[in-house]
Write an enzyme that holds these catalytic residues in place. Structure first.
Site, short mmCIF file in Angstrom:
data_model
loop_
_atom_site.label_atom_id
_atom_site.label_comp_id
_atom_site.label_asym_id
_atom_site.label_seq_id
_atom_site.Cartn_x
_atom_site.Cartn_y
_atom_site.Cartn_z
N LYS A 120 0.84 -1.20 0.00
CA LYS A 120 0.00 0.00 0.00
C LYS A 120 0.87 1.25 0.00
CE LYS A 120 -3.83 -2.38 2.11
NZ LYS A 120 -4.33 -3.03 3.32
N GLN A 179 -5.44 -2.24 9.15
CA GLN A 179 -5.22 -3.55 8.53
C GLN A 179 -5.83 -4.66 9.38
OE1 GLN A 179 -3.85 -4.02 5.48
NE2 GLN A 179 -4.27 -6.19 5.68
N ASP A 201 -11.83 1.76 3.28
CA ASP A 201 -12.06 0.31 3.17
C ASP A 201 -13.53 0.01 2.86
OD1 ASP A 201 -10.10 -1.67 3.36
OD2 ASP A 201 -9.80 -1.32 5.51
N1 GUN Z 1 -7.14 -7.70 5.33
C1 GUN Z 1 -7.40 -8.43 4.21
N2 GUN Z 1 -8.04 -7.68 3.29
C2 GUN Z 1 -8.18 -6.46 3.83
C3 GUN Z 1 -8.77 -5.25 3.34
O1 GUN Z 1 -9.29 -5.14 2.23
N3 GUN Z 1 -8.72 -4.20 4.20
C4 GUN Z 1 -8.16 -4.29 5.44
N4 GUN Z 1 -8.18 -3.22 6.20
N5 GUN Z 1 -7.62 -5.39 5.91
C5 GUN Z 1 -7.63 -6.47 5.10
#
Ligand code: GUN
Length: 294
Positions: A54, A98, A121
């Site tokens: 990211k 996350q 998200d």
């Molecule tokens: N863990 C796995 N996929 C995701 C996602 O799309 N967003 C977040 N915040 N955590 C994740």
């Protein structure tokens, strides 16, 4: 005949190039730099790898990105305090925590604490609800990426029967909501199958498009799909592989070799849905900055 490979790397690069131009424009014409705050609690290896990806993508596009890495024993109260601070910080248009979080932290409580207008998200109940009633604000990144992969590879889901395997809050459920919308690039007939199905193949064999999102390797086999099906593999499973330096390799939920002999189009793992998730997060962050600076 072997299937066309739908390259997530290629589609993601296309969208990232469009975004880079947009961010340049926002900076030059309006003095806006989109900002994203990422919070990582603990050191789960897959999460560390996502968070690193990211940060790299944001940097390439010109988005300001700051990751806060907290120890695994961080208290829920401290995490909530940090979110409250970021909610008020105008530098950050988007906040992402996350997942998964350590067991002692209530995941829902944390997701509910993020201001919905910064929830890039799309996991806050306000955003989940808005999507479901057809007035989306932020769409969750992985399912939004799946939709973009379909549309941009010439496999518009409109009028097609899409069978989604898996009902998670991150992929299966929001993907059903996205593809059900009476909108361009959606308007599909959607079936969601899950662990309660006695025979998943009864459903998948009727599909024009199969989306595998159950998180178990090699679960969708060639006998489970019809000829000419389009297959999107959301699975990211680490399997032991002593020939690799890391000791593992990534495989999807689909038996790729066999299914690609029957499908008309298929996404690989890695290089399919994976790069799209991060890309759609960047799309949401830029959108957040535009909306917040209206
Ligand atoms: N863990 C796995 N996929 C995701 C996602 O799309 N967003 C977040 N915040 N955590 C994740």
């Amino acid at each position: 005949m072997a299937a066309t490979v739908i390259s997530g790397n290629q589609v993601a690069a296309e969208i990232r190039a469009e975004l880079t131009e947009k961010v340049k424009d926002l900076k030059a014409k309006r003095g806006i730099t989109p900002g994203l705050a990422v919070i990582l609690v603990g050191e789960d290896p897959a999460s560390v790898s996502y968070v690193t990806g990211k940060a790299k993508a944001a940097q390439e596009i010109g988005i300001l990105e700051e990751t806060t890495r907290l120890p695994a024993d961080t208290s829920e109260a401290d995490l909530l305090k940090l979110i409250a601070k970021l909610n008020k910080d105008p530098k950050f248009n988007g906040i992402l925590v996350q997942l998964p979080l350590p067991k002692h932290i209530d995941e829902n409580k944390v997701l509910y604490a993020i201001d919905p207008i910064k929830d890039v998200d799309g996991f806050h109940p306000v955003n989940v609800g808005k999507l479901l009633i057809g007035d989306p604000y932020f769409m969750p990144c992985t399912p939004h990426g799946v939709q973009q992969l379909l549309v941009r590879s010439g496999n518009d889901p409109a009028g097609k029967h899409v069978v989604i395997c898996g009902r998670s809050n991150i992929v299966g459920k929001p993907l059903a909501a996205i593809l059900l919308q009476k909108e361009k690039g959606a308007n599909a007939i959607v079936t969601v199958v899950h662990t309660a199905a006695k025979d998943i193949s009864y459903y998948t064999r009727q599909a024009d498009i199969v989306v595998a999102a159950m998180g178990r390797p090699n679960t969708i086999t060639a006998d489970m799909v019809g000829d000419g099906v389009v297959v999107i593999d959301v699975g990211v499973n680490r399997v032991n592989d002593p020939t690799k330096k890391s000791g593992f390799r990534l495989v999807g939920d689909v038996d790729y070799e066999a299914v690609s002999q029957k499908a008309s189009a298929i996404t690989p793992v890695p290089g399919g849905v994976g790069p799209m998730t991060i890309t759609m997060l960047m799309v949401n962050t830029v959108r957040a900055s535009e909306i917040q600076n209206k």
